[in-house]
Write a protein that holds these residues in place. Sequence first.
Motif, mmCIF file in Angstrom:
data_model
loop_
_atom_site.group_PDB
_atom_site.id
_atom_site.type_symbol
_atom_site.label_atom_id
_atom_site.label_comp_id
_atom_site.label_asym_id
_atom_site.label_seq_id
_atom_site.Cartn_x
_atom_site.Cartn_y
_atom_site.Cartn_z
ATOM 1 N N THR A 179 12.805 -4.966 21.725
ATOM 2 C CA THR A 179 12.624 -4.608 23.479
ATOM 3 C C THR A 179 12.369 -5.591 23.944
ATOM 4 O O THR A 179 11.898 -6.438 22.798
ATOM 5 N N ILE A 180 12.392 -6.085 25.009
ATOM 6 C CA ILE A 180 12.049 -7.357 25.732
ATOM 7 C C ILE A 180 10.807 -6.913 27.122
ATOM 8 O O ILE A 180 10.399 -7.889 27.655
ATOM 9 N N THR A 181 10.703 -5.322 27.347
ATOM 10 C CA THR A 181 10.639 -4.928 28.140
ATOM 11 C C THR A 181 9.378 -3.218 27.732
ATOM 12 O O THR A 181 9.464 -2.473 28.071
ATOM 13 N N PRO A 182 8.327 -3.841 26.466
ATOM 14 C CA PRO A 182 7.770 -2.894 26.414
ATOM 15 C C PRO A 182 6.258 -2.223 27.705
ATOM 16 O O PRO A 182 6.388 -3.037 28.010
ATOM 17 N N ILE A 183 6.471 -0.948 27.023
ATOM 18 C CA ILE A 183 5.584 0.261 28.200
ATOM 19 C C ILE A 183 4.335 0.201 27.441
ATOM 20 O O ILE A 183 4.163 0.104 26.632
ATOM 21 N N PRO A 184 3.675 0.747 28.442
ATOM 22 C CA PRO A 184 1.946 0.314 27.944
ATOM 23 C C PRO A 184 2.110 1.852 26.766
ATOM 24 O O PRO A 184 2.611 2.527 26.505
ATOM 25 N N GLY A 185 0.922 1.606 26.051
ATOM 26 C CA GLY A 185 1.076 2.432 24.461
ATOM 27 C C GLY A 185 2.576 1.931 23.593
ATOM 28 O O GLY A 185 1.856 2.515 21.889
ATOM 29 N N ASP A 186 2.668 1.884 23.548
ATOM 30 C CA ASP A 186 3.977 0.250 22.361
ATOM 31 C C ASP A 186 2.947 -0.470 21.907
ATOM 32 O O ASP A 186 2.575 -1.174 21.956
ATOM 33 N N LEU A 187 3.584 0.362 20.435
ATOM 34 C CA LEU A 187 3.482 -1.207 19.455
ATOM 35 C C LEU A 187 4.312 -1.974 19.018
ATOM 36 O O LEU A 187 5.716 -0.713 18.654
ATOM 37 N N CYS A 188 4.078 -3.130 18.557
ATOM 38 C CA CYS A 188 5.716 -4.195 18.420
ATOM 39 C C CYS A 188 4.678 -5.139 17.044
ATOM 40 O O CYS A 188 4.413 -4.835 17.438
ATOM 41 N N VAL A 232 2.910 -12.255 10.813
ATOM 42 C CA VAL A 232 3.426 -11.110 11.608
ATOM 43 C C VAL A 232 2.747 -11.470 12.416
ATOM 44 O O VAL A 232 1.546 -11.463 12.276
ATOM 45 N N ASP A 233 2.936 -10.757 13.688
ATOM 46 C CA ASP A 233 2.700 -10.480 15.330
ATOM 47 C C ASP A 233 2.501 -8.800 15.380
ATOM 48 O O ASP A 233 3.405 -8.410 15.397
ATOM 49 N N LEU A 234 1.568 -8.184 15.158
ATOM 50 C CA LEU A 234 1.176 -7.358 15.579
ATOM 51 C C LEU A 234 0.428 -6.554 16.837
ATOM 52 O O LEU A 234 -0.458 -6.951 17.498
ATOM 53 N N ALA A 235 1.063 -5.938 18.104
ATOM 54 C CA ALA A 235 0.917 -6.134 19.087
ATOM 55 C C ALA A 235 0.916 -4.795 19.559
ATOM 56 O O ALA A 235 1.051 -3.674 19.398
ATOM 57 N N LEU A 236 -0.299 -4.281 20.513
ATOM 58 C CA LEU A 236 -0.725 -3.393 20.929
ATOM 59 C C LEU A 236 0.021 -3.746 22.773
ATOM 60 O O LEU A 236 -0.904 -4.845 23.300
ATOM 61 N N PHE A 237 0.673 -3.480 23.177
ATOM 62 C CA PHE A 237 0.594 -3.558 24.743
ATOM 63 C C PHE A 237 -0.198 -2.316 25.385
ATOM 64 O O PHE A 237 0.048 -0.752 25.535
ATOM 65 N N TYR A 238 -0.610 -2.707 26.302
ATOM 66 C CA TYR A 238 -1.516 -1.642 27.402
ATOM 67 C C TYR A 238 -1.517 -1.484 28.657
ATOM 68 O O TYR A 238 -2.320 -0.482 29.362
ATOM 69 N N GLU A 239 -0.381 -1.948 29.262
ATOM 70 C CA GLU A 239 -0.385 -1.734 30.495
ATOM 71 C C GLU A 239 1.187 -2.632 30.828
ATOM 72 O O GLU A 239 1.759 -2.431 30.040
ATOM 73 N N VAL A 279 10.008 -1.773 17.889
ATOM 74 C CA VAL A 279 8.100 -0.794 18.676
ATOM 75 C C VAL A 279 8.566 0.109 17.239
ATOM 76 O O VAL A 279 9.953 0.877 17.357
ATOM 77 N N TRP A 280 7.891 0.211 16.965
ATOM 78 C CA TRP A 280 7.416 0.689 16.068
ATOM 79 C C TRP A 280 6.129 1.938 16.125
ATOM 80 O O TRP A 280 6.141 2.819 15.204
ATOM 81 N N GLY A 281 5.425 2.268 17.378
ATOM 82 C CA GLY A 281 4.321 3.159 16.783
ATOM 83 C C GLY A 281 3.903 3.801 17.983
ATOM 84 O O GLY A 281 4.667 2.429 19.256
ATOM 85 N N ALA A 282 3.507 4.769 19.271
ATOM 86 C CA ALA A 282 3.606 4.601 20.452
ATOM 87 C C ALA A 282 2.130 5.341 20.687
ATOM 88 O O ALA A 282 1.673 6.227 19.734
ATOM 89 N N VAL A 283 0.666 4.993 21.905
ATOM 90 C CA VAL A 283 -0.401 5.545 21.207
ATOM 91 C C VAL A 283 -0.323 6.507 22.209
ATOM 92 O O VAL A 283 0.135 6.550 23.102
ATOM 93 N N VAL A 284 -0.817 7.463 21.330
ATOM 94 C CA VAL A 284 -0.495 9.301 21.683
ATOM 95 C C VAL A 284 -2.404 9.807 22.418
ATOM 96 O O VAL A 284 -1.850 10.416 22.647
ATOM 97 N N ASP A 285 -3.358 9.027 22.305
ATOM 98 C CA ASP A 285 -4.702 9.547 22.775
ATOM 99 C C ASP A 285 -5.995 8.185 22.985
ATOM 100 O O ASP A 285 -5.538 7.074 21.999
ATOM 101 N N GLY A 286 -6.346 7.886 23.656
ATOM 102 C CA GLY A 286 -7.273 6.727 23.655
ATOM 103 C C GLY A 286 -6.723 6.039 24.323
ATOM 104 O O GLY A 286 -6.678 4.797 24.757
ATOM 105 N N LEU A 287 -4.878 5.949 25.187
ATOM 106 C CA LEU A 287 -4.275 4.539 26.351
ATOM 107 C C LEU A 287 -5.431 3.926 26.722
ATOM 108 O O LEU A 287 -6.196 2.843 27.259
ATOM 109 N N ASP A 288 -6.707 4.866 27.787
ATOM 110 C CA ASP A 288 -7.289 4.054 28.813
ATOM 111 C C ASP A 288 -8.770 3.780 28.594
ATOM 112 O O ASP A 288 -8.469 2.440 29.513
ATOM 113 N N ARG A 289 -9.140 3.980 27.432
ATOM 114 C CA ARG A 289 -10.157 3.452 27.374
ATOM 115 C C ARG A 289 -9.816 2.104 26.578
ATOM 116 O O ARG A 289 -10.658 0.673 26.597
#
Length: 180
Positions: free
Chosen positions: A71-80, A123-130, A147-157
Amino acid sequence: MTDRFLEVSLDRRGVRCTAKLLDDRAPRTCDAVWNALPLGGDVYHAKYARNEIYTLVPPFAPREPPLENPTITPIPGDLCYFTFTDTQLGTASYGYEAARAATARGAGTDPAPARPLQSSQVVDLALFYERNNLLINGDAGWVPGIVWGAVVDGLDRMADACQDLWRAGALGETLSFRRA
């Protein structure tokens, strides 16, 4: 295959979220990350991509994963997952001198990397939050991530803590990835 989950945390702030690995979309990257956990280190907030936090760690995969589920347009909760070289991060304005020194020593991983570290790689491990992220860099152009992961709980916090990190600063904070 059974679903696999990990915990992503900002350690000093005591904030955690849970993410599901996207084994069906990025199997090689998921296996590489899972087998190397726990991973972590100093956290950075993105300059260009907008709503992203990340850590830099030494390469840990026996073979670099291919660009799967890009992706070049990650969405909230994406782990890259990204891999960079010294030439890509060589400008002093990035501020990675301390991270490069720690990475060259093998800091930030447990267990040790699966292959000898080449000091020119990180290696850069990233979390996109918004929303409204665009992976473009003024020096390099488009920077696709896996994109190798997606947040399923707790993204708001986590998003609230990431905003605090942006406003109050990242100094002394760490971003960690552990099996849940």
